[in-house]
Design a protein around this motif. Structure first.
Motif, PDB file in Angstrom:
ATOM      1  N   THR A   1      -8.065   0.822  10.130  1.00 48.86           N
ATOM      2  CA  THR A   1      -9.433   1.289   9.964  1.00 48.86           C
ATOM      3  C   THR A   1     -10.010   0.567   8.759  1.00 48.86           C
ATOM      4  O   THR A   1      -9.996   1.084   7.667  1.00 48.86           O
ATOM      5  CB  THR A   1      -9.478   2.795   9.698  1.00 48.86           C
ATOM      6  OG1 THR A   1      -8.540   3.070   8.654  1.00 48.86           O
ATOM      7  CG2 THR A   1      -9.118   3.584  10.922  1.00 48.86           C
ATOM      8  N   SER A   2     -10.469  -0.653   9.002  1.00 50.29           N
ATOM      9  CA  SER A   2     -11.049  -1.406   7.889  1.00 50.29           C
ATOM     10  C   SER A   2     -12.476  -0.960   7.698  1.00 50.29           C
ATOM     11  O   SER A   2     -13.391  -1.512   8.268  1.00 50.29           O
ATOM     12  CB  SER A   2     -11.017  -2.899   8.171  1.00 50.29           C
ATOM     13  OG  SER A   2      -9.859  -3.459   7.620  1.00 50.29           O
ATOM     14  N   ALA A   3     -12.646   0.077   6.896  1.00 54.44           N
ATOM     15  CA  ALA A   3     -14.002   0.544   6.638  1.00 54.44           C
ATOM     16  C   ALA A   3     -14.506  -0.132   5.375  1.00 54.44           C
ATOM     17  O   ALA A   3     -13.788  -0.232   4.395  1.00 54.44           O
ATOM     18  CB  ALA A   3     -13.995   2.049   6.472  1.00 54.44           C
ATOM     19  N   PHE A   4     -15.729  -0.608   5.439  1.00 55.51           N
ATOM     20  CA  PHE A   4     -16.371  -1.155   4.253  1.00 55.51           C
ATOM     21  C   PHE A   4     -17.540  -0.252   3.915  1.00 55.51           C
ATOM     22  O   PHE A   4     -17.827   0.693   4.634  1.00 55.51           O
ATOM     23  CB  PHE A   4     -16.825  -2.591   4.514  1.00 55.51           C
ATOM     24  CG  PHE A   4     -15.708  -3.522   4.849  1.00 55.51           C
ATOM     25  CD1 PHE A   4     -14.755  -3.840   3.902  1.00 55.51           C
ATOM     26  CD2 PHE A   4     -15.577  -4.051   6.127  1.00 55.51           C
ATOM     27  CE1 PHE A   4     -13.702  -4.683   4.206  1.00 55.51           C
ATOM     28  CE2 PHE A   4     -14.523  -4.901   6.441  1.00 55.51           C
ATOM     29  CZ  PHE A   4     -13.590  -5.207   5.472  1.00 55.51           C
TER      30      PHE A   4
ATOM     31  N   LEU B   1      -6.846  -3.775   7.798  1.00 59.10           N
ATOM     32  CA  LEU B   1      -6.237  -2.476   8.086  1.00 59.10           C
ATOM     33  C   LEU B   1      -6.721  -1.961   9.432  1.00 59.10           C
ATOM     34  O   LEU B   1      -7.737  -2.404   9.952  1.00 59.10           O
ATOM     35  CB  LEU B   1      -6.607  -1.470   7.003  1.00 59.10           C
ATOM     36  CG  LEU B   1      -6.182  -1.818   5.573  1.00 59.10           C
ATOM     37  CD1 LEU B   1      -6.745  -0.806   4.604  1.00 59.10           C
ATOM     38  CD2 LEU B   1      -4.667  -1.857   5.481  1.00 59.10           C
TER      39      LEU B   1
ATOM     40  N   ARG C   1      -0.679  -8.992  -3.511  1.00 63.46           N
ATOM     41  CA  ARG C   1      -2.129  -8.777  -3.493  1.00 63.46           C
ATOM     42  C   ARG C   1      -2.891 -10.099  -3.550  1.00 63.46           C
ATOM     43  O   ARG C   1      -3.951 -10.226  -2.950  1.00 63.46           O
ATOM     44  CB  ARG C   1      -2.527  -7.897  -4.659  1.00 63.46           C
ATOM     45  CG  ARG C   1      -1.891  -6.523  -4.561  1.00 63.46           C
ATOM     46  CD  ARG C   1      -2.718  -5.463  -5.224  1.00 63.46           C
ATOM     47  NE  ARG C   1      -2.191  -4.166  -4.870  1.00 63.46           N
ATOM     48  CZ  ARG C   1      -1.324  -3.503  -5.623  1.00 63.46           C
ATOM     49  NH1 ARG C   1      -0.903  -4.027  -6.755  1.00 63.46           N
ATOM     50  NH2 ARG C   1      -0.887  -2.330  -5.229  1.00 63.46           N
TER      51      ARG C   1
ATOM     52  N   ARG D   1      -8.202   2.327   0.767  1.00 63.56           N
ATOM     53  CA  ARG D   1      -6.977   1.583   1.038  1.00 63.56           C
ATOM     54  C   ARG D   1      -7.263   0.085   1.074  1.00 63.56           C
ATOM     55  O   ARG D   1      -6.464  -0.720   0.632  1.00 63.56           O
ATOM     56  CB  ARG D   1      -6.365   2.018   2.373  1.00 63.56           C
ATOM     57  CG  ARG D   1      -6.240   3.504   2.524  1.00 63.56           C
ATOM     58  CD  ARG D   1      -5.721   3.868   3.890  1.00 63.56           C
ATOM     59  NE  ARG D   1      -4.472   3.172   4.149  1.00 63.56           N
ATOM     60  CZ  ARG D   1      -3.360   3.396   3.485  1.00 63.56           C
ATOM     61  NH1 ARG D   1      -3.355   4.293   2.547  1.00 63.56           N
ATOM     62  NH2 ARG D   1      -2.276   2.747   3.768  1.00 63.56           N
ATOM     63  N   ARG D   2      -8.423  -0.248   1.639  1.00 62.45           N
ATOM     64  CA  ARG D   2      -8.756  -1.669   1.745  1.00 62.45           C
ATOM     65  C   ARG D   2      -8.907  -2.286   0.360  1.00 62.45           C
ATOM     66  O   ARG D   2      -8.480  -3.408   0.121  1.00 62.45           O
ATOM     67  CB  ARG D   2     -10.046  -1.835   2.561  1.00 62.45           C
ATOM     68  CG  ARG D   2     -10.389  -3.291   2.839  1.00 62.45           C
ATOM     69  CD  ARG D   2      -9.262  -3.939   3.622  1.00 62.45           C
ATOM     70  NE  ARG D   2      -9.422  -5.391   3.734  1.00 62.45           N
ATOM     71  CZ  ARG D   2      -9.054  -6.264   2.805  1.00 62.45           C
ATOM     72  NH1 ARG D   2      -8.547  -5.839   1.666  1.00 62.45           N
ATOM     73  NH2 ARG D   2      -9.191  -7.556   3.004  1.00 62.45           N
TER      74      ARG D   2
ATOM     75  N   LEU E   1      -7.408  -1.211  -2.298  1.00 66.10           N
ATOM     76  CA  LEU E   1      -6.092  -1.209  -2.937  1.00 66.10           C
ATOM     77  C   LEU E   1      -5.254  -2.397  -2.501  1.00 66.10           C
ATOM     78  O   LEU E   1      -4.311  -2.782  -3.192  1.00 66.10           O
ATOM     79  CB  LEU E   1      -5.345   0.080  -2.593  1.00 66.10           C
ATOM     80  CG  LEU E   1      -5.853   1.321  -3.302  1.00 66.10           C
ATOM     81  CD1 LEU E   1      -4.997   2.511  -2.931  1.00 66.10           C
ATOM     82  CD2 LEU E   1      -5.839   1.112  -4.801  1.00 66.10           C
TER      83      LEU E   1
ATOM     84  N   GLY F   1     -10.686   5.065   5.014  1.00 61.54           N
ATOM     85  CA  GLY F   1      -9.848   3.899   4.739  1.00 61.54           C
ATOM     86  C   GLY F   1     -10.498   2.868   3.837  1.00 61.54           C
ATOM     87  O   GLY F   1      -9.973   1.773   3.660  1.00 61.54           O
TER      88      GLY F   1
ATOM     89  N   VAL G   1      -5.289  -8.909   4.270  1.00 60.29           N
ATOM     90  CA  VAL G   1      -4.985  -7.669   4.964  1.00 60.29           C
ATOM     91  C   VAL G   1      -6.178  -7.192   5.780  1.00 60.29           C
ATOM     92  O   VAL G   1      -7.295  -7.117   5.287  1.00 60.29           O
ATOM     93  CB  VAL G   1      -4.615  -6.582   3.927  1.00 60.29           C
ATOM     94  CG1 VAL G   1      -4.546  -5.226   4.585  1.00 60.29           C
ATOM     95  CG2 VAL G   1      -3.287  -6.924   3.259  1.00 60.29           C
TER      96      VAL G   1
ATOM     97  N   PHE H   1     -15.503  -8.763  -2.028  1.00 60.84           N
ATOM     98  CA  PHE H   1     -14.051  -8.932  -1.970  1.00 60.84           C
ATOM     99  C   PHE H   1     -13.626 -10.255  -2.600  1.00 60.84           C
ATOM    100  O   PHE H   1     -12.584 -10.338  -3.242  1.00 60.84           O
ATOM    101  CB  PHE H   1     -13.559  -8.782  -0.530  1.00 60.84           C
ATOM    102  CG  PHE H   1     -13.394  -7.344  -0.148  1.00 60.84           C
ATOM    103  CD1 PHE H   1     -12.179  -6.693  -0.309  1.00 60.84           C
ATOM    104  CD2 PHE H   1     -14.467  -6.602   0.332  1.00 60.84           C
ATOM    105  CE1 PHE H   1     -12.032  -5.360   0.000  1.00 60.84           C
ATOM    106  CE2 PHE H   1     -14.333  -5.258   0.644  1.00 60.84           C
ATOM    107  CZ  PHE H   1     -13.111  -4.637   0.483  1.00 60.84           C
TER     108      PHE H   1
ATOM    109  N   LEU I   1       0.824  -1.211   0.000  1.00 63.30           N
ATOM    110  CA  LEU I   1       0.000   0.000   0.000  1.00 63.30           C
ATOM    111  C   LEU I   1       0.858   1.260   0.000  1.00 63.30           C
ATOM    112  O   LEU I   1       0.388   2.328  -0.340  1.00 63.30           O
ATOM    113  CB  LEU I   1      -0.915   0.015   1.225  1.00 63.30           C
ATOM    114  CG  LEU I   1      -2.074  -0.968   1.159  1.00 63.30           C
ATOM    115  CD1 LEU I   1      -2.809  -1.013   2.489  1.00 63.30           C
ATOM    116  CD2 LEU I   1      -3.036  -0.579   0.053  1.00 63.30           C
TER     117      LEU I   1
END
Lengths: 311, 356
Positions: A93-96, A91, A84, B194-195, B197, B191, A89, A109, A61
């Motif tokens: 702040t894993s915002a969906f 993160l 990839r 980023r997720r 990516l 974010g 991964v 995903f 990233l």
């Protein structure tokens, strides 16, 4: 997983002389790490130590200013696709998408990968059955975190990166995440996680690198680190007890002070303790809050950085 | 491509679930159309009062006027009728002589004279109606009989018909700017980007999915607004589908690129909204959405002429009003100008765009 189980074969991750600077801040300052396949590797350090930046450079990233990141035979800067496809991964702040359902999020995903784990298996494994049709915005903190880890696993990854996986969770939810992380290791995956919780690092990680100010201060198993930096025991008491800096006691190594306690570090607990008792008795100093304990990672960190993680 | 469609599908699904956003998407356009639709209601009728004291003559004359479609006729007492005309609640009152039994009747017409144009229309309409009525009553053959017939397919152009294309262009701008700049800065901040990516999904696939979603959403909302305007509010417009589609899609492409430029410059969603407003407000009021650009002072017109929204409004309105033939050079000019805006903004956006 039904049918023929193929455990993921992860490779060695090598981080060689990696640096990253944001404006005036040298976030990562020339680190070297070798992460062997299998096991749980922890990056331990306070906020701003450079853990997340390190993780995100490995994940592809962020581009390092300098240095090399290798996964097995691949130089990841030239083979980003490898990272990839094979890494999972989560993160910090894993915002969906807030208005997407749990199962839709997993499907979305999954559609990006050639190789995937079945959605139902992930939902069951992370106990999201009752929430499968709930919108992401209606999940609790623990459920969101479980979804984030489930999504990290959607491509059956060889290496799983978890950035502060238990930040902000209650104790029960934390333990659930720990169990899930151990399960990942037991399946043969490599887990790389960051944490600023000492107990988490000690309970979970097979190997640890302690980071601060973009440097790796030391690396090893939690026990090795404790042995190396803080063998022996601690005699603690309230900071109000008037312990002079030049206190002379048998086997006393040094005195550590912070807001919560004053600690005497010793190699021979019985001798130092007896000496302390005599000293206090002669001067009629009450040893308020006196307790003894063996050293922990917290002490290692204090020793390495000169400051407490609690700050 | 599959990944791109997955992103588009997910975004469309979340949008349909966002009731509040949907409501506001339609609320203002519909509100504007309803309000201005009533204001500009041009189904014009002369409001004529007849004061004849209930005599048989009064009844016959009222019957005669009622046969003429552009009169709205009512009987009233004389003084009340004159008062209504004075205060502008009726256009004129036809006062019959008292006890009028057999024709000829000598009537006087008292009309509201505050507006010269309306007054002239009223007087000549009543006079020509009187001539017709005379012919009908006497049964004498006319020397010249004129029968008026409406040209088939002729349209009156109401203010709503003028406004609807402007609103479509305005929506294309607002939805594209808020949709791209607003959402992308929010996703950057939280974010979400980023997720994505960190997966094999390529950045261009993700952005392509966002663009496709915006186009689908923009076209669907436009279709709904046109349907509401035509079916519920009696808008009367031409719909040459293909040229309209091209103009609108190229226009949206230009504003989507502008959205990407803003999303690249701005770091937070909070900073994005004021930037969008600063850019879109002047265009909203100057580019001919609510009134023709020709009403602007010349120096302003010279600038406004080159704004993207001006071209979009011009193209959509030209096509929907029937003023421009579907493949006319004017439409082509608007499309080219919008395409030029798109190219320039797209190039700028690749320079300003940042993933974080």
């Amino acid at each position: 997983m039904a049918g023929g189980i193929t455990l993921p074969h992860s490779e060695v991750l090598r981080i060689v002389g990696v640096r990253k600077r944001y404006g005036q801040v040298q976030a990562v300052d020339g680190i070297h790490l070798t992460i062997e396949p299998g096991g749980i590797f922890g990056l331990l350090g306070p906020n701003g130590a450079g853990k997340t930046t390190t993780l995100e450079m490995i994940e592809g990233l962020r581009r390092p200013d300098e240095g090399e990141i290798r996964y097995g035979e691949w130089d990841l800067q030239h083979h980003q696709k490898v990272a990839r496809e094979r890494f999972g991964v989560q993160l910090q702040t894993s915002a969906f998408f807030e208005l997407l359902r749990v199962e839709e999020t997993i499907d979305l995903f999954a559609s990006f990968y050639a190789r995937t784990l079945p959605r139902e298996e992930l939902i069951e494994r992370f106990e999201l059955q009752e929430k499968r049709t709930a919108y992401v915005q209606n999940l609790s903190g623990g459920q969101r975190q479980r979804l984030a880890v489930a999504v990290a696993l959607v491509n059956d990854p060889e290496v799983v990166f978890l950035d502060e996986p238990t930040a902000g969770l209650d104790p029960q939810a934390r333990r659930n995440v720990w169990d899930a992380v151990r399960h990942l290791r037991d399946e043969g995956r490599t887990v790389v996680l960051t944490t600023h919780y000492m107990d988490e690092a000690e309970a979970l990680c097979d190997r640890l690198a302690v980071m601060d100010h973009g440097h790796i201060l030391d690396e090893g198993s939690p026990q090795e680190l404790i042995q190396r930096h803080q063998p022996g025991a601690m005699i603690e008491m309230d900071p109000s007890v008037p312990i002079p800096d030049d206190l002379q006691l048998p086997a006393l190594e040094r005195i550590q002070r912070d807001a919560i306690a004053t600690a005497l570090v010793t190699q021979k607990l019985d001798e130092t303790l007896a000496g302390l008792a005599n000293w206090a008795h002669e001067r009629e100093v009450p040893l308020t809050g006196l307790r003894t304990r063996t050293a922990t990672l917290e002490d290692v960190f204090l020793h390495l950085t000169g400051r407490s993680l609690r700050d | 491509m599959k990944q791109l469609f997955m992103v588009t599908g997910a975004l469309l699904r979340t949008l349909l679930r966002n009731r509040q956003a949907l409501f506001w998407t339609f609320f203002f356009p519909v509100l504007l159309m309803v309000v201005f639709g009533f204001l500009g209601n041009s189904s014009f009728k002369l409001h004529l009062l007849v004061a004849g004291g209930g005599s048989p003559a009064e009844q016959r004359i009222v019957q005669a006027f009622k046969k003429i479609p552009y009169f709205q006729v009512q009987t009233k007492g004389r003084s009340a009728a004159v008062h209504l005309v004075k205060v502008g609640q009726a256009d004129a009152v036809l006062v019959l002589p008292k006890d009028a039994a057999a024709p000829p009747w000598k009537a006087s017409l008292i009309y509201n004279s505050s507006n010269l144009q309306t007054a002239q229309q009223t007087v000549s309409a009543v006079e020509s109606a009187a001539a017709q009525i005379n012919l009908a009553f006497t049964g004498r053959p006319a020397v010249l009989a004129v029968q008026a017939k409406a040209a088939s397919g002729s349209r009156s152009s109401s203010f709503l018909d003028f406004l609807l294309p402007g609103i479509l262009a305005l929506m294309a701008m607002q939805n594209s700017l808020f949709g791209v700049a607003g959402s992308l800065t929010r996703w950057k901040e939280k974010g979400v980007l980023r997720r994505f990516l960190a997966t094999p999904l390529r950045p261009l696939q993700f952005l392509g999915g966002v663009v496709l979603y915006q186009l689908v959403f923009g076209l669907l909302t436009s279709a709904v607004i046109v349907a509401i305007a035509m079916l519920a509010l009696n808008a009367n417009v031409y719909l040459p589908i293909l040229p309209l589609l091209i103009v609108v899609v190229v226009g949206m492409a230009a504003f989507l690129s502008l959205g990407f430029v803003i999303a690249g410059i701005s770091r937070t969603e909070e900073a994005t909204l004021p930037i969008i407003n600063v850019i879109s407000f002047p265009m909203m009021f100057l580019s001919g959405v609510f009134f023709p650009v020709t009403t602007l002072p010349p120096f302003l017109r010279a600038i406004v002429h080159y704004l993207p929204l001006t071209y979009l409004v011009d193209g959509v309105r030209g096509l929907m009003s029937g003023q421009y033939a579907p493949w006319s050079p004017q439409v082509g000019g608007d499309i080219l100008a919008l395409a030029a805006w798109f190219l320039v903004l797209a190039v700028i956006s690749t320079r300003t765009w940042r993933w974080e």
